[in-house]
Design an enzyme around this catalytic site. Structure first.
Site, PDB file in Angstrom:
ATOM      1  CG  HIS A  94      -9.192   3.549   3.046  1.00 53.41           C
ATOM      2  ND1 HIS A  94      -7.860   3.188   3.096  1.00 53.41           N
ATOM      3  CD2 HIS A  94      -9.687   3.292   4.264  1.00 53.41           C
ATOM      4  CE1 HIS A  94      -7.583   2.742   4.317  1.00 53.41           C
ATOM      5  NE2 HIS A  94      -8.671   2.781   5.036  1.00 53.41           N
ATOM      6  CG  LEU A 131     -12.524  -2.568  14.156  1.00 48.62           C
ATOM      7  CD1 LEU A 131     -13.893  -1.898  14.274  1.00 48.62           C
ATOM      8  CD2 LEU A 131     -12.664  -4.088  14.270  1.00 48.62           C
ATOM      9  CD  GLU A 141      13.244  -6.680  -5.912  1.00 47.92           C
ATOM     10  OE1 GLU A 141      12.429  -6.922  -4.988  1.00 47.92           O
ATOM     11  OE2 GLU A 141      14.306  -7.310  -6.063  1.00 47.92           O
TER      12      GLU A 141
END
Lengths: 660, 660
Positions: A70, A187, A406
């Site tokens: 992000h 945060l 996995e």
């Protein structure tokens, strides 16, 4: 101009672009980007991260993985500062026709793996680090320093278990050319992280997982960052044999005082009416200052002649048989690979005995390993069940024991594929559900991954339902461009294991635990997208039924066909070994020639072979008017394979009943 | 007879049963069972694990989770020693009609959660520990010691990241009534584990995750085990506020010399010809000695009167409103729950504004939280996006922040459901793919789990493809008895959030990021298995098309209907909010009354609404003869929701085109 001033100037530029681009986009994550500005600016423009920006496909570039995907505006702003992107492009962030998507994807030449699902970047980085090391070693190139993979992690994603899986396996493999940086901005999205700024707690945890930990007390202090990165690069030699994690204490939203260290700003741009204020606070900067990413200078060569030889060697490798295409489009596409496929002899399976398809997969993998240097296998500590151990025996350096994790296994496979290797990742079909998110993300990285799930269906028997892959076809079909294959016998399993190497992308091969009879001869071929038709002893204008099966149920269907034959009921059996893509033309014409269509599969009802068939036929406007679906409808349990096939009504007797 | 001799005798009995049962079954995991015989015998029969075996549903029993589920023969042998099972039953291990399956399932009254997919047991145990603590606290029962959850882990499964997720969250919540025991037998399935017998490395890692660690140097020494368990029980008080992990060094295959500490014996029974030899080595034992599991004696009560009151209170709780059925069949089924559903007022959504279905979910969750004391919410650190934060505000003790570890979140939810709570677990739909294995296993635990996935489909827009749930319907439909719901507006989302509470099982609610118009009035009902028909302005004998949609595409379909209406082309729109189960009777009759059937969904092609519809109609022998599937076919990217719906051809204009 001092190097420190240059860096400060670049940081202003990067900050301004982060803020402008997200405000223009009206969405995005400036606060999460701002916290890592100094960290990445020093990494990129301080000579630590080595990449040839004129040649992103140069196979020995360092790699950078933005695990905290992000923070994409930061990544784009870094490449703007390096003049790879323009300011105009930066302002197209998150717009429909822009390559600058909300989270990075390999549409951009400097992005190897798509990120945005947290906690996967370190595993992908580990795969690349293992791949780079293997390539360097196998080519015998003398290097000062191995190409290094740098991974920027967020602190929130440290909660993902996969991060710790990657750490464990990285230290097991002594992967020193992997360096993580944790942007510890305290945060998360909705509040404080578990450990907040407790770098000591992180440090202790990470050290116990076998990593070297370096700390940056102030992640906005350029000098301190430079010093720590110098240490990290010094540690990054083959001798240390430990991966390194750098913990940097940072401030979320750094540089915009109304955003700094405040909750409620995650994923929120500066409102347009405050943009001016924010940019003013960032301050003006000399726009002529360019961020220079230093190209790699790894080779210990002294003469032009030697250089030439090495580059020649590399050229051969990149285009040819030595290690594949570093962008992930693997070498299987080159003419050379077809030769391999031809060269390697098939195996002849004794038709008088039974062989499990999982074993035939192991045979093919072993044969591939001895002819194709790009093939690697990854195992989830069940190699003696999946038969990946066959490759381990003959080609141990191309076998990676990833242990029982996995998620990490699939992402490490993704990383290896990005270095040009062709990974076969294998565990029980049921346990690939553990890695669905990693498989999902691999498709957005445009990876080549051959996923081999053994122990499919209730036919595994005694172990019980937890070990049965009963939703694996649904899962793998849902991947947009996947190929889903389910061979019924050893020769087809052997063939298909090799066949998938001819094209890039995500392939799923479903193998069966139990031994099954040999149906096909050694010269039979099984093209992807094909099917096999088994006609009854007597063909009629319209057959009593068309039975579509795959894997274990092909054998049940053939038994039923034989029995029905004796009663002069003639049915056609289709071995639909290629479930996706499927041969809708042949199926349509077969459906039309039968009074009834039956799909019989060792899989749950939804998303499996029946729905694949019905969807294809319906879209061709030729749905079967009379249809039966035999599949696993009751909760399976322990028992013999025969009992379970019978209990679930997917055995020969159930097929006969459905025909009658 | 000394207590130590009793224990030795019981261990012989347990070993003999492990070996006999697996040899009789011709499969199973004796070596993995044998390593933990002393550990569990002392736990069960040394007074540490407290369970009323005459009343397994007693809500304050300790819980035992066999995370290493393949050691099922050990679990069964323990209950044989306690005379809960008979020797005859033990010999039915892995047989078709036996409850003693290859891996434990809740068919057995002493099994709470099905295990067999490694690395999940500690999370489930954490959920139970949190649930037991909450229940005790809310009932105000004075207890000497909280009911405790004991989890037996294998060392191989310590590689699973989920184990570390559970450890992190357990220490965050200071869950002292959770005690793990690692059966450190060194050998995995195919070789040595990463850390082998390096208990020091394990200890350091686990301690840094905030646990107390106790060590058993010889996991076959009864006295040492007893001493360590005593310490663990002493630590297990509310005051310590730390979970405890016991590391026990053991020998795989212990007691059978040809199997002890040897590779190649994983999952392999003693051959029948060597059974006699093995049993001889185990030795004879006094068959009259019974293993006594001490019942819980938690209450600090002194008088009969007080006891009575507490038990009365408990009785009310178990059957009624206070905390559900401890076996997991939740209280929603009791008459009382219907009252709650009636009592709680619906919300009235302003039809002039738009509301996101994710927000309406948050509203309903908040309302449920204030009327139904069994409701709990689990969040993957995105509560401000999924709107679980609404419950947090009004009922913080029923809100669990599990942070960004979806695997752990789902398994913790499973654990809470087993204590009688009704968990709503929520994150982005895309990230539930991370927990597919945990959802898969939850079905075998017969859990009640309401899974709420927000941000579904390409309509989320700018964030890009990594954040889009595009395979979630396929995934959730593949769970055998799941319910899959996709509301189109706030009133239906609100209603369905509450509706799922009326029945046990796994429900999936798919919510949309963007705000959508209000379609339905406040008195409208949305029964599971239903659909809503939106007729055109003019109804005809045969409509131009039937358009089946759900969620965001309902709005696009209604727009298309309106436009087509003007052109006198009349189409019927179905809001298929209940994708599984679906109302095939209504759909069949609607399909017959239309020239063409179109399914339009914001989901990838495979496994979604179209296949659900085609499958149901085909099985009813009424497939649509003319069919179009509008769905996400191209790789989505960043853009506005409108641009993406258009790009993927699932918007009103694409629907109109498909009709024409």
């Amino acid at each position: 101009m001092s190097s420190s001033l240059r860096m400060t100037t670049l940081c202003k530029r990067i900050r301004a672009n982060i803020v402008s681009s997200t405000t223009t986009a009206k969405s995005g994550h400036p606060s999460s980007s701002l916290s890592a500005v100094e960290l990445t600016a020093v990494l990129f423009f301080g000579g630590f991260f080595n990449q040839d920006i004129t040649r992103f496909d140069y196979p020995f570039n360092d790699k950078f993985v933005l695990s905290k995907g992000h923070a994409a505006p930061l990544l784009y702003a870094l490449y703007e500062a390096a003049r790879v992107l323009t300011h105009t492009e930066i302002l197209t962030l998150r717009k429909f026709n822009s390559h600058l998507q909300g989270h990075p994807t390999p549409e951009l030449p400097f992005v190897d793996v798509a990120t945005g699902s947290l906690g996967q970047g370190l595993s992908a980085g580990l795969g690349m680090a293992l791949g780079l090391r293997l390539k360097v070693k196998e080519l015998g190139i003398p290097m000062k320093r191995e190409p290094t993979v740098w991974v920027l992690l967020g602190d929130s994603e440290m909660a993902e278990g996969q991060v710790w899986e990657a750490m464990e396996v990285a230290s097991f493999y002594k992967v020193n050319n992997l360096i993580g940086i944790v942007d510890m901005n305290r945060l998360g999205q909705s509040g404080e992280t578990e450990l907040a700024w407790d770098s000591d707690a992180y440090k202790k945890r990470i050290e116990t997982f076998g990593w070297q930990v370096l700390e940056i007390k102030n992640g906005h202090n350029i000098d301190e960052i430079q010093n720590v990165f110098k240490k990290a690069n010094a540690l990054n030699t083959v001798r240390t044999q430990k991966p390194t994690m750098i913990l940097a204490r940072t401030v979320k939203g750094k540089g915009i005082s109304f955003m700094e260290n405040k909750e409620g700003w995650h994923g929120k741009p500066v409102p347009s009416e405050r943009l001016k204020e924010a940019l003013k606070e960032i301050g003006t900067y000399d726009k002529k200052i360019k961020g220079i990413i230093a190209p790699p200078q790894f080779f210990d060569y002294k003469t032009q002649e030697k250089t030439k030889k090495i580059l020649e060697k590399l050229g051969r490798v990149i285009g040819g048989a030595g290690g594949g295409d570093p962008n992930g489009a693997h070498i299987g596409q080159s003419p050379k690979s077809t030769e391999w496929a031809k060269e390697s002899r098939g195996r002849i399976y004794d038709t008088s005995t039974k062989t499990a398809t999982r074993e035939a997969f192991g045979d093919a993998l072993q044969d591939l390993g001895s002819t194709n240097p790009a093939v690697v296998a990854l195992d989830g500590e069940v190699g003696n069940s999946t038969f990946t151990e066959r490759l381990k025996k003959t080609n141990p350096s191309h076998f990676f024991q990833i242990f029982i994790d996995e998620e990490n296994m699939v992402s490490v496979g993704l990383g290896l594929s990005k270095i040009g290797y062709i990974p076969y990742v294998s565990t029980f079909a049921a346990f690939f559900t553990r890695a669905f998110d990693q498989i999902r993300m691999s498709q957005y990285s445009h990876a080549t991954l051959n996923i081999v799930g053994s122990h499919c269906g209730c036919s595994i028997g005694q172990d019980g339902v937890s070990q049965m892959g009963l939703e694996d076809i649904a899962m793998m079909r849902s991947i947009r461009e996947s190929v889903v294959l389910c061979p019924a016998d050893a020769p087809s399993a052997y063939f298909l294991t090799k066949e998938v190497i001819k094209q890039p992308g995500i392939h799923y091969l479903r193998t069966t635990r139990g031994k099954t009879p040999i149906i096909y001869g050694k010269d039979e071929t099984f093209p992807i997208g094909g099917l096999k038709v088994h006609s009854p002893s007597h063909t009629t204008q319209k057959h009593a039924a068309l039975i579509i099966a795959a894997g274990i149920t092909v054998h049940e269907a053939l038994k039923a066909q034989k029995d029905l034959d004796k009663k002069h009921i003639y049915v056609v059996v289709v071995d639909l070994y290629s479930i996706k893509p499927l041969d809708v033309t042949s199926l349509s014409s077969l459906v039309k020639k039968a009074n009834h269509t039956i799909v019989v599969e060792d899989h749950y009802e939804a998303g499996g072979i029946a729905e694949a068939v019905l969807s294809a036929l319906s879209l061709a406007h030729e749905p079967p008017s009379s249809f039966t679906h035999l599949c696993v409808k009751k909760e399976p349990r322990s028992g013999t394979p025969e009992e379970l096939l019978h209990f679930e009504e997917i055995d020969a007797s159930a097929i006969i009943k459905a025909v009658a």
